[in-house]
Design a protein around this motif. Structure first.
Motif, PDB file in Angstrom:
ATOM      1  N   LEU B 409       0.830  -1.202   0.000  1.00 18.78           N
ATOM      2  CA  LEU B 409       0.000   0.000   0.000  1.00 18.78           C
ATOM      3  C   LEU B 409       0.859   1.244   0.000  1.00 18.78           C
ATOM      4  N   LEU B 410       0.317   2.301  -0.579  1.00 12.33           N
ATOM      5  CA  LEU B 410       1.008   3.587  -0.584  1.00 12.33           C
ATOM      6  C   LEU B 410       0.021   4.651  -0.171  1.00 12.33           C
ATOM      7  N   LEU B 411       0.484   5.534   0.696  1.00  5.49           N
ATOM      8  CA  LEU B 411      -0.367   6.659   1.092  1.00  5.49           C
ATOM      9  C   LEU B 411       0.186   7.918   0.470  1.00  5.49           C
ATOM     10  N   SER B 412      -0.680   8.832   0.090  1.00  3.60           N
ATOM     11  CA  SER B 412      -0.185  10.102  -0.416  1.00  3.60           C
ATOM     12  C   SER B 412      -1.090  11.206   0.097  1.00  3.60           C
ATOM     13  N   CYS B 413      -0.491  12.370   0.335  1.00  2.00           N
ATOM     14  CA  CYS B 413      -1.297  13.477   0.838  1.00  2.00           C
ATOM     15  C   CYS B 413      -1.043  14.682  -0.055  1.00  2.00           C
ATOM     16  N   SER B 414      -2.011  15.564  -0.108  1.00  2.00           N
ATOM     17  CA  SER B 414      -1.910  16.587  -1.120  1.00  2.00           C
ATOM     18  C   SER B 414      -2.510  17.894  -0.659  1.00  2.00           C
ATOM     19  N   GLU B 415      -2.374  18.886  -1.527  1.00  2.00           N
ATOM     20  CA  GLU B 415      -2.874  20.218  -1.219  1.00  2.00           C
ATOM     21  C   GLU B 415      -4.395  20.249  -1.263  1.00  2.00           C
ATOM     22  N   ASP B 416      -5.002  19.224  -1.843  1.00  2.00           N
ATOM     23  CA  ASP B 416      -6.465  19.244  -1.907  1.00  2.00           C
ATOM     24  C   ASP B 416      -7.082  18.746  -0.616  1.00  2.00           C
ATOM     25  N   SER B 417      -6.290  18.673   0.432  1.00  2.00           N
ATOM     26  CA  SER B 417      -6.682  18.299   1.803  1.00  2.00           C
ATOM     27  C   SER B 417      -7.182  16.872   1.943  1.00  2.00           C
ATOM     28  N   THR B 418      -6.886  16.007   0.978  1.00  2.00           N
ATOM     29  CA  THR B 418      -7.248  14.605   1.157  1.00  2.00           C
ATOM     30  C   THR B 418      -6.001  13.745   1.218  1.00  2.00           C
ATOM     31  N   ILE B 419      -6.216  12.531   1.760  1.00  2.00           N
ATOM     32  CA  ILE B 419      -5.142  11.547   1.791  1.00  2.00           C
ATOM     33  C   ILE B 419      -5.672  10.357   1.018  1.00  2.00           C
ATOM     34  N   ARG B 420      -4.882   9.806   0.149  1.00  2.00           N
ATOM     35  CA  ARG B 420      -5.347   8.679  -0.657  1.00  2.00           C
ATOM     36  C   ARG B 420      -4.524   7.456  -0.386  1.00  2.00           C
ATOM     37  N   LEU B 421      -5.205   6.316  -0.356  1.00  2.00           N
ATOM     38  CA  LEU B 421      -4.533   5.045  -0.173  1.00  2.00           C
ATOM     39  C   LEU B 421      -4.561   4.336  -1.515  1.00  2.00           C
ATOM     40  N   TRP B 422      -3.379   3.937  -1.992  1.00  2.00           N
ATOM     41  CA  TRP B 422      -3.288   3.278  -3.290  1.00  2.00           C
ATOM     42  C   TRP B 422      -2.809   1.848  -3.075  1.00  2.00           C
ATOM     43  N   SER B 423      -3.281   0.952  -3.887  1.00  2.65           N
ATOM     44  CA  SER B 423      -2.795  -0.416  -3.798  1.00  2.65           C
ATOM     45  C   SER B 423      -1.672  -0.581  -4.799  1.00  2.65           C
ATOM     46  N   LEU B 424      -0.583  -1.212  -4.350  1.00  3.99           N
ATOM     47  CA  LEU B 424       0.529  -1.404  -5.261  1.00  3.99           C
ATOM     48  C   LEU B 424       0.450  -2.769  -5.933  1.00  3.99           C
ATOM     49  N   GLN B 425      -0.708  -3.420  -5.771  1.00  2.49           N
ATOM     50  CA  GLN B 425      -0.867  -4.690  -6.477  1.00  2.49           C
ATOM     51  C   GLN B 425      -1.861  -4.553  -7.608  1.00  2.49           C
ATOM     52  N   THR B 426      -2.888  -3.773  -7.387  1.00  2.00           N
ATOM     53  CA  THR B 426      -3.820  -3.530  -8.488  1.00  2.00           C
ATOM     54  C   THR B 426      -3.577  -2.172  -9.139  1.00  2.00           C
ATOM     55  N   TRP B 427      -2.683  -1.374  -8.553  1.00  2.00           N
ATOM     56  CA  TRP B 427      -2.315  -0.069  -9.083  1.00  2.00           C
ATOM     57  C   TRP B 427      -3.528   0.846  -9.248  1.00  2.00           C
ATOM     58  N   THR B 428      -4.367   0.844  -8.259  1.00  2.00           N
ATOM     59  CA  THR B 428      -5.539   1.716  -8.278  1.00  2.00           C
ATOM     60  C   THR B 428      -5.689   2.373  -6.910  1.00  2.00           C
ATOM     61  N   CYS B 429      -6.544   3.389  -6.871  1.00  2.00           N
ATOM     62  CA  CYS B 429      -6.790   4.058  -5.601  1.00  2.00           C
ATOM     63  C   CYS B 429      -7.865   3.297  -4.846  1.00  2.00           C
ATOM     64  N   LEU B 430      -7.637   3.079  -3.556  1.00  2.00           N
ATOM     65  CA  LEU B 430      -8.593   2.323  -2.778  1.00  2.00           C
ATOM     66  C   LEU B 430      -9.504   3.214  -1.950  1.00  2.00           C
ATOM     67  N   VAL B 431      -8.903   4.143  -1.213  1.00  2.00           N
ATOM     68  CA  VAL B 431      -9.699   4.964  -0.303  1.00  2.00           C
ATOM     69  C   VAL B 431      -9.241   6.408  -0.399  1.00  2.00           C
ATOM     70  N   VAL B 432     -10.196   7.304  -0.187  1.00  2.00           N
ATOM     71  CA  VAL B 432      -9.857   8.716  -0.039  1.00  2.00           C
ATOM     72  C   VAL B 432     -10.243   9.112   1.373  1.00  2.00           C
ATOM     73  N   TYR B 433      -9.298   9.560   2.151  1.00  2.00           N
ATOM     74  CA  TYR B 433      -9.573   9.939   3.534  1.00  2.00           C
ATOM     75  C   TYR B 433      -9.789  11.433   3.584  1.00  2.00           C
ATOM     76  N   LYS B 434     -10.990  11.808   3.932  1.00  2.00           N
ATOM     77  CA  LYS B 434     -11.293  13.240   3.998  1.00  2.00           C
ATOM     78  C   LYS B 434     -11.482  13.639   5.434  1.00  2.00           C
ATOM     79  N   GLY B 435     -10.898  14.696   5.810  1.00  2.00           N
ATOM     80  CA  GLY B 435     -11.062  15.115   7.206  1.00  2.00           C
ATOM     81  C   GLY B 435     -10.385  16.441   7.445  1.00  2.00           C
ATOM     82  N   HIS B 436      -9.233  16.576   6.859  1.00  2.00           N
ATOM     83  CA  HIS B 436      -8.557  17.863   6.966  1.00  2.00           C
ATOM     84  C   HIS B 436      -9.273  18.883   6.100  1.00  2.00           C
ATOM     85  N   LEU B 437      -9.143  20.129   6.493  1.00  2.00           N
ATOM     86  CA  LEU B 437      -9.806  21.177   5.724  1.00  2.00           C
ATOM     87  C   LEU B 437      -8.831  21.982   4.913  1.00  2.00           C
ATOM     88  N   ASN B 438      -7.554  21.731   5.124  1.00  2.00           N
ATOM     89  CA  ASN B 438      -6.530  22.539   4.493  1.00  2.00           C
ATOM     90  C   ASN B 438      -5.461  21.613   3.943  1.00  2.00           C
TER      91      ASN B 438
END
Lengths: 242, 650
Positions: B409-438
């Motif tokens: 798994l890979l996590l990434s965070c960005s300026e769009d205030s979300t964190i995304r969890l990606w699978s490195l086996q299917t090479w797709t995004c699994l979850v978008v974690y929303k909670g931060h506002l900034n």
């Protein structure tokens, strides 16, 4: 030597620059920024113009509302505070954060159940399933034949509808399609097209739903996404038969 | 004390209405005859109103000059501690003047005395100088912070009594008000500190840390490693510890002998280590155990580093990417690198010749036999192997990526205030974690997996689990946005560094902060725990790396030498070398084992601040790249150092 050359170049430039740009440069200097790309000035100017215009327009609306002849200082003040709340929100104040944090932090950490696969939140928070839903087939609605070119031309997101008998092997996505401007789905048109060309906008991980062509009538609900212009165009393109 | 304030307030009211008789009677009864007639007092409890003083605006300057004179004329032993009150008094004077609409005096005050303050306060002063009207104060971050929080100064008893005596003699009401309302003196017994010591802990937005802040016991030891032998020997009876003998034969016999020395070291229970079940941690699955065993085996083969044998460095340069690359991250076993870009994509490359394979489709997966040993290899589709993969999905620049230990798994965070969890086996995004506002500046997986921490512009850091759609813990307390966060090796604590120039250590179990460490003079961009878990290294825009001892939160060393912001720190796998990379294109290696030796000799207790060691003795080497600043550093399991950076062509 090079510094003076640069300074002279700068002053020459500023002589040719319009007054507004010079104001921006002096603001940047006040903040301590001496070197910046020239496009920064343009962008800041654009922002300034748009901001001031928005405030003045809003102030005009407020003045009209209170039946005044011209814009008053109070109107401008009200307009600027409204815009501040709308577009320039900062992080929530510390007190609010403390309250929220206290609530959250008193809950104990959840125990981790033994599970082999990847641990993920409940499905509706994940991007695992398809995000379109299949609707059961209704009785034959008045037909409107769609010209094939209309379909191919516009990039419309389509909902695949098949009769309920073939539904078991199709993933039922729980999430509804994204918000459209004024749903026009009430125009159910059952169309018989030999080979539907549809574009599914979001990538689907699991195997795509199989399209069963064996005698089922494929009804297509046109779900229009995007601008009003697009909607008008596709409406015009329909050939109304019957 | 509170009652006296109330009575003084009543006196004020009486004076206002000219009720002299009542006033005198009240004074006599309350024994307040020594208070001067025109004593000004803030009677209300609303914080903003606290600035409503009736002091003469023109007298502020003279008051400040008077205070400064007093500090300068004090004895040397007290001088440096006393000088620490000048900055907060100055700031509050300025804010008071602005609040009471004395714009001219405020500007004059700022001009005259602004530059005299320490260099690390200049940035804040510049921002403060822009506020010249009362309306601008409401909603402004900086003034809110100063208004609602007290500036904390650690002061010795002698210095404080000296200060109090002076203020009472001079009856400087303005200064006294400010000090009573907005400053908090954390008293300690002992000698007043000298300049070096004062400087070491100064610099944070609101002063220093109180003794209370650093009182809680921190379990900085490492968790006990689970017994791996049980996994490999399925047929033989469970082996005893420290046992090299051959048990009743079968296939595992040979394997067991080879592995026994690896696992036979029984870890002693560390008194400073937390209990294994203090926070729920995921059980190790078979796959995880085999990964750990592999890691241990590689660790056996690692090069021992030291001052005589410095690590070799392999530097990966990213070309044509100066303004688009925002972060780089190498996985724990050094096989993958993830680069985050400002166009919201993430690219993954393998650092080994192996290609990146994708998981087979569902029908194909049904056909493979699950009991085969290499099922994990078989489930990957060879036909879909690529040399690099791209993840799209974010809508803003990607600021940080983080791999799990098993690279699934890979996590990434960005300026769009979300964190995304990606699978490195299917090479797709699994979850978008929303909670931060900034914008989210940093996201890190815990070393034991399952939990991750993220920190953002909204002044909070949050702990999530991969199966929680909401954060599990919210760490609030920073006064400005939180720039970096990292888990402790035992996963029980999280350290965060912020733009308010403090480093805080938080307890995952309770959510409270357990350590507050001040001393940085600019924003902090990089944090790293030592391998033993006791020390924390932090580096930032002030170009120094500070080393903190987590036992009591003291600063133990300051490593200077870099000439630009430090963005990446990494300890070697055996904890002997600290590698630091900065934007000045230099890599510096510091001898951490020697530092530990020097530090272990001292005995520290809560109140006694140890001497801060400077870094000159510990710098081993500096490796300059030609024109490529460092954005990531990573020690492989065998102690080879990888660096990643962009090539700056101009």
């Amino acid at each position: 030597m090079e510094e003076t050359k640069e300074k002279i170049k700068n002053t020459n430039q500023s002589k040719q620059l319009p007054k507004d740009a010079q104001v921006i440069i002096s603001i940047l200097r006040d903040l301590g920024l001496e070197s910046f790309e020239p496009r920064v000035i343009n962008q800041l100017l654009e922002f300034t113009y748009r901001y001031v215009t928005t405030i003045l327009e809003d102030a005009k609306v407020y003045a009209n509302h209170s039946k005044k002849k011209g814009i008053d200082l109070e109107d401008v003040k009200l307009a600027s505070t409204m815009l501040l709340d709308k577009s320039f929100t900062g992080p929530p104040p510390r007190e609010v954060l403390f309250e929220v944090a206290k609530q959250k932090n008193t809950q104990p950490l959840p125990t981790i159940k033994p599970h082999s696969g990847i641990r993920l939140p409940p499905d509706r928070h994940c991007l695992l399933a398809a995000n379109f839903k299949l609707r059961a087939a209704t009785s034959q609605a008045p037909t409107k034949k769609l010209v094939r070119s209309a379909l191919e031309g516009s990039t419309i997101k389509t909902k695949l509808v098949s009769s309920s008998s073939s539904s078991p092997n199709i993933n039922i996505g729980i999430k509804k399609t994204s918000t459209t401007l004024g749903q026009t789905t009430n125009k159910t048109s059952s169309v018989s097209i030999p080979k539907p060309t549809f574009k599914v906008s979001k990538p689907v991980n699991k195997p795509l739903p199989t399209v069963s062509n064996e005698g089922d009538v494929i009804k297509m609900d046109i779900d229009q996404e995007g601008s009003i212009i697009k909607r008008k165009r596709s409406e015009d393109d329909f050939d109304h038969l019957s | 004390m509170a009652n006296k304030n109330d009575i003084l307030a009543v006196l004020q009211v009486l004076k206002k209405y000219n009720l002299k008789g009542t006033e005198n009677l009240l004074r006599q009864e309350a024994n307040l005859t020594d208070i001067p007639e025109n004593f000004t007092h803030d009677a209300s409890d609303s914080v903003l109103q606290a600035y409503q003083s009736e002091g003469d605006p023109n007298s502020y300057e003279s008051c400040y000059i008077e205070l400064r004179k007093f500090v300068d004329s004090a004895l040397d032993i007290y001088k440096y501690e006393l000088s620490m009150i000048l900055y907060p008094v100055f700031v509050h004077m300025y804010i008071e003047l602005v609040y009471n609409n004395h714009e001219e005096q405020a500007k004059a005050l700022m001009e005259k005395f602004g530059e005299e303050q320490e260099y690390y306060y200049q940035d804040d002063l510049k921002r403060l100088a822009m506020i010249t009207k009362r309306d601008q104060m409401s909603g402004n971050d900086l003034t809110d912070t100063f208004k609602s929080n007290e500036f904390i100064i650690r002061i010795s008893r002698d210095t404080l009594s000296l200060l109090k005596r002076h203020l009472q003699e001079k009856k400087a009401s303005v200064v006294m008000n400010i000090i009573n309302e907005h400053l908090y003196f954390d008293l300690y017994e002992g000698m007043a500190r000298n300049k070096k010591q004062c400087d070491a802990t100064a610099g944070a937005l609101l002063g220093e840390a109180r003794r209370q802040d650093n009182k809680v016991k921190v379990y900085y030891g490492l968790l006990k490693e689970p017994d791996y032998q049980q996994m490999t020997t399925t047929q033989a009876p469970p082996p005893e510890e420290d046992d090299d003998e051959v048990q009743d034969g079968d296939k595992p016999k040979k394997k067991k002998q080879k592995k026994d020395p690896l696992f036979s070291k029984k870890s002693k229970t560390d008194p400073n280590a937390p209990a294994s079940d203090r926070i729920p941690l995921p059980q190790l699955r078979d796959n995880d155990k085999s990964e750990k065993i592999k890691a241990l085996r590689e660790a056996q083969k690692r090069v021992n580093l030291g001052p005589d044998s410095l690590p070799s460095v392999c530097y990966y340069t990213l070309l044509n990417s100066l303004y688009s690359v925002t972060c780089a991250e190498i996985s724990e076993d050094s096989s993958l690198v993830a680069i985050g870009f400002s166009d919201a994509t993430i690219k993954i490359w393998p650092l080994t010749p192996a290609k990146l394979r994708e998981l087979k489709s569902a029908e194909q997966l049904k056909d493979i036999d699950r009991d085969v040993d290499d099922v994990l290899v078989r489930m990957m589709d060879d036909r879909k192997a690529e040399t690099s993969r791209i993840f799209t999905g974010h809508s803003g620049p990607v600021y940080r990526c983080s791999f799990t230990f098993d690279r699934s798994l890979l996590l990434s965070c960005s300026e769009d205030s979300t964190i995304r969890l990606w699978s490195l086996q299917t090479w797709t995004c699994l979850v978008v974690y929303k909670g931060h506002l900034n914008p989210v500046w940093d996201v890190r997986f815990s070393p034991h997996g399952h939990y991750f921490v993220s920190c953002s512009h909204d002044k909070t850091a949050r702990v999530w689990a991969t199966d929680s759609h909401q954060p599990l813990r919210i760490f609030t307390g920073h006064l400005s946005d939180v720039d970096c966060c990292v888990f402790h090796p035992n996963s029980n604590y999280v350290a965060t560094g912020s733009s308010d120039r403090t480093v805080r250590l938080w307890d995952v179990l309770s959510g409270n902060h357990v350590r507050l460490m001040t001393g940085h003079k600019a924003s902090i961009f990089s944090l790293a725990f030592s391998m033993c878990g006791r020390y924390l290294a932090s580096g930032g825009s002030d170009k120094v790396i500070n080393l903190w001892d987590l036992a009591h939160g003291h600063l133990v060393a300051t490593l200077e030498g870099h000439t630009s912001t430090i963005h990446t720190l990494c300890f070697s796998r055996d904890g002997t070398i600290l590698a630091t990379g900065a934007l000045d294109c230099n890599l510096k290696l510091w001898d951490f084992s020697k530092l530990c030796e020097d530090l272990s000799g001292e005995n520290v207790n809560v109140s006694h601040n140890p001497d801060v060691r400077s870094g000159e003795n510990y710098l081993l080497r500096t490796f300059p790249t030609k024109q490529s600043p460092f954005i990531a550093l990573h020690f492989t399991r065998r102690n080879l150092l990888y660096g990643v950076g962009m090539f700056e062509s101009s």
